[in-house]
Design a protein around this motif. Structure first.
Motif, mmCIF file in Angstrom:
data_model
loop_
_atom_site.group_PDB
_atom_site.id
_atom_site.type_symbol
_atom_site.label_atom_id
_atom_site.label_comp_id
_atom_site.label_asym_id
_atom_site.label_seq_id
_atom_site.Cartn_x
_atom_site.Cartn_y
_atom_site.Cartn_z
ATOM 1 N N LEU A 46 36.546 0.433 -18.090
ATOM 2 C CA LEU A 46 35.144 -0.007 -18.138
ATOM 3 C C LEU A 46 34.973 -1.227 -19.048
ATOM 4 N N GLY A 47 34.297 -2.230 -18.520
ATOM 5 C CA GLY A 47 34.061 -3.463 -19.268
ATOM 6 C C GLY A 47 35.181 -4.480 -19.163
ATOM 7 N N GLN A 48 36.310 -4.054 -18.605
ATOM 8 C CA GLN A 48 37.461 -4.954 -18.481
ATOM 9 C C GLN A 48 37.381 -5.763 -17.191
ATOM 10 N N SER A 49 38.146 -6.830 -17.163
ATOM 11 C CA SER A 49 38.276 -7.657 -15.965
ATOM 12 C C SER A 49 39.201 -6.960 -14.969
ATOM 13 N N LEU A 50 39.036 -7.285 -13.691
ATOM 14 C CA LEU A 50 39.946 -6.766 -12.672
ATOM 15 C C LEU A 50 41.383 -7.245 -12.872
ATOM 16 N N ASP A 51 41.583 -8.230 -13.754
ATOM 17 C CA ASP A 51 42.951 -8.674 -14.054
ATOM 18 C C ASP A 51 43.803 -7.507 -14.538
ATOM 19 N N LEU A 52 43.160 -6.441 -14.967
ATOM 20 C CA LEU A 52 43.837 -5.218 -15.385
ATOM 21 C C LEU A 52 44.806 -4.729 -14.305
ATOM 22 N N ILE A 53 44.422 -4.884 -13.033
ATOM 23 C CA ILE A 53 45.230 -4.344 -11.926
ATOM 24 C C ILE A 53 45.703 -5.419 -10.949
ATOM 25 N N ILE A 54 45.382 -6.688 -11.214
ATOM 26 C CA ILE A 54 45.782 -7.771 -10.303
ATOM 27 C C ILE A 54 47.028 -8.450 -10.846
ATOM 28 N N PRO A 55 48.099 -8.521 -10.045
ATOM 29 C CA PRO A 55 49.297 -9.242 -10.496
ATOM 30 C C PRO A 55 48.941 -10.695 -10.822
ATOM 31 N N GLU A 56 49.573 -11.232 -11.850
ATOM 32 C CA GLU A 56 49.236 -12.574 -12.320
ATOM 33 C C GLU A 56 49.285 -13.619 -11.214
ATOM 34 N N ARG A 57 50.284 -13.542 -10.343
ATOM 35 C CA ARG A 57 50.423 -14.548 -9.281
ATOM 36 C C ARG A 57 49.300 -14.486 -8.241
ATOM 37 N N GLN A 58 48.536 -13.388 -8.208
ATOM 38 C CA GLN A 58 47.443 -13.210 -7.256
ATOM 39 C C GLN A 58 46.064 -13.513 -7.852
ATOM 40 N N ARG A 59 45.996 -13.698 -9.144
ATOM 41 C CA ARG A 59 44.696 -13.768 -9.822
ATOM 42 C C ARG A 59 43.837 -14.948 -9.384
ATOM 43 N N GLN A 60 44.400 -16.141 -9.304
ATOM 44 C CA GLN A 60 43.591 -17.304 -8.941
ATOM 45 C C GLN A 60 42.979 -17.121 -7.559
ATOM 46 N N ARG A 61 43.784 -16.677 -6.612
ATOM 47 C CA ARG A 61 43.277 -16.453 -5.250
ATOM 48 C C ARG A 61 42.174 -15.388 -5.251
ATOM 49 N N HIS A 62 42.404 -14.312 -5.994
ATOM 50 C CA HIS A 62 41.400 -13.253 -6.078
ATOM 51 C C HIS A 62 40.080 -13.800 -6.617
ATOM 52 N N TRP A 63 40.144 -14.488 -7.751
ATOM 53 C CA TRP A 63 38.904 -14.948 -8.384
ATOM 54 C C TRP A 63 38.207 -16.020 -7.552
ATOM 55 N N ASP A 64 38.966 -16.861 -6.863
ATOM 56 C CA ASP A 64 38.345 -17.840 -5.959
ATOM 57 C C ASP A 64 37.514 -17.101 -4.899
ATOM 58 N N GLY A 65 38.111 -16.082 -4.286
ATOM 59 C CA GLY A 65 37.413 -15.295 -3.269
ATOM 60 C C GLY A 65 36.258 -14.499 -3.846
ATOM 61 N N TYR A 66 36.446 -13.944 -5.021
ATOM 62 C CA TYR A 66 35.410 -13.134 -5.665
ATOM 63 C C TYR A 66 34.167 -13.980 -5.938
ATOM 64 N N HIS A 67 34.379 -15.149 -6.560
ATOM 65 C CA HIS A 67 33.243 -16.007 -6.892
ATOM 66 C C HIS A 67 32.559 -16.554 -5.645
ATOM 67 N N LYS A 68 33.333 -16.838 -4.603
ATOM 68 C CA LYS A 68 32.732 -17.302 -3.343
ATOM 69 C C LYS A 68 31.861 -16.189 -2.751
ATOM 70 N N THR A 69 32.366 -14.972 -2.776
ATOM 71 C CA THR A 69 31.604 -13.835 -2.255
ATOM 72 C C THR A 69 30.330 -13.628 -3.062
ATOM 73 N N MET A 70 30.421 -13.712 -4.371
ATOM 74 C CA MET A 70 29.234 -13.536 -5.212
ATOM 75 C C MET A 70 28.202 -14.632 -4.933
ATOM 76 N N ALA A 71 28.673 -15.854 -4.678
ATOM 77 C CA ALA A 71 27.753 -16.977 -4.450
ATOM 78 C C ALA A 71 27.122 -16.936 -3.060
ATOM 79 N N THR A 72 27.908 -16.534 -2.048
ATOM 80 C CA THR A 72 27.420 -16.585 -0.666
ATOM 81 C C THR A 72 26.864 -15.263 -0.177
ATOM 82 N N GLY A 73 27.276 -14.172 -0.829
ATOM 83 C CA GLY A 73 26.859 -12.854 -0.362
ATOM 84 C C GLY A 73 27.586 -12.432 0.903
#
Length: 146
Positions: A46-73
């Motif tokens: 609780l309160g932590q970033s999803l980086d807790l369970i995301i492999p480092e090599r996948q993080r940039q792609r994940h966050w790019d998609g996450y922020h796009k989803t949050m912005a576009t719905g």
């Protein structure tokens, strides 16, 4: 007949992980199945970033998609299953599959994302072993006909 559901009890009883993150990506809900799959307790997560369970090599792609989803719905993973690698608390690799649902604030903006996650590590490893065996058999058959 009308019944009321205690959604907190419902989420706790599910066999699949339920992870809810706020707009910034901080974990706000982490059910017992998430603990079983990823090894992190609710208080760890609780309160932590999803980086807790995301492999480092996948993080940039994940966050790019996450922020796009949050912005576009918009996301295609509300109905399409997404299969990705993940990390266990002990550092071991997992293969997970999940769908997401978006929660909206009264103004219509996306306020949180819910992920329903299943551990598919065993199935993925078995599938990989079958594919390797098939390739081995095909190579042996091709060598036998040459």
């Amino acid at each position: 007949m009308s019944s009321t559901i205690d959604f907190s009890h419902f989420v706790s009883a599910l066999g699949d992980a339920v992870i809810v993150c706020d707009a910034a990506g901080a974990i706000t809900v982490w059910n017992p199945a998430a603990t079983r799959i990823f090894g992190f307790t609710e208080s760890d997560a609780l309160g932590q970033s999803l980086d807790l369970i995301i492999p480092e090599r996948q993080r940039q792609r994940h966050w790019d998609g996450y922020h796009k989803t949050m912005a576009t719905g918009e996301t295609r993973y509300g109905s399409d299953l997404l299969r990705v690698p993940a990390l266990h608390k002990e550092g071991k690799s997992l293969s997970i599959a999940f769908t997401v649902a978006m929660l909206h604030a009264p103004d219509g903006a996306v306020s949180a994302i819910v992920a329903i996650v299943r551990d598919e590590t065993l199935r993925w490893n078995e599938e990989r072993a079958i594919k390797a065996k098939l390739a081995q058999l095909e190579a042996a058959a091709a060598a036998g006909t040459a």
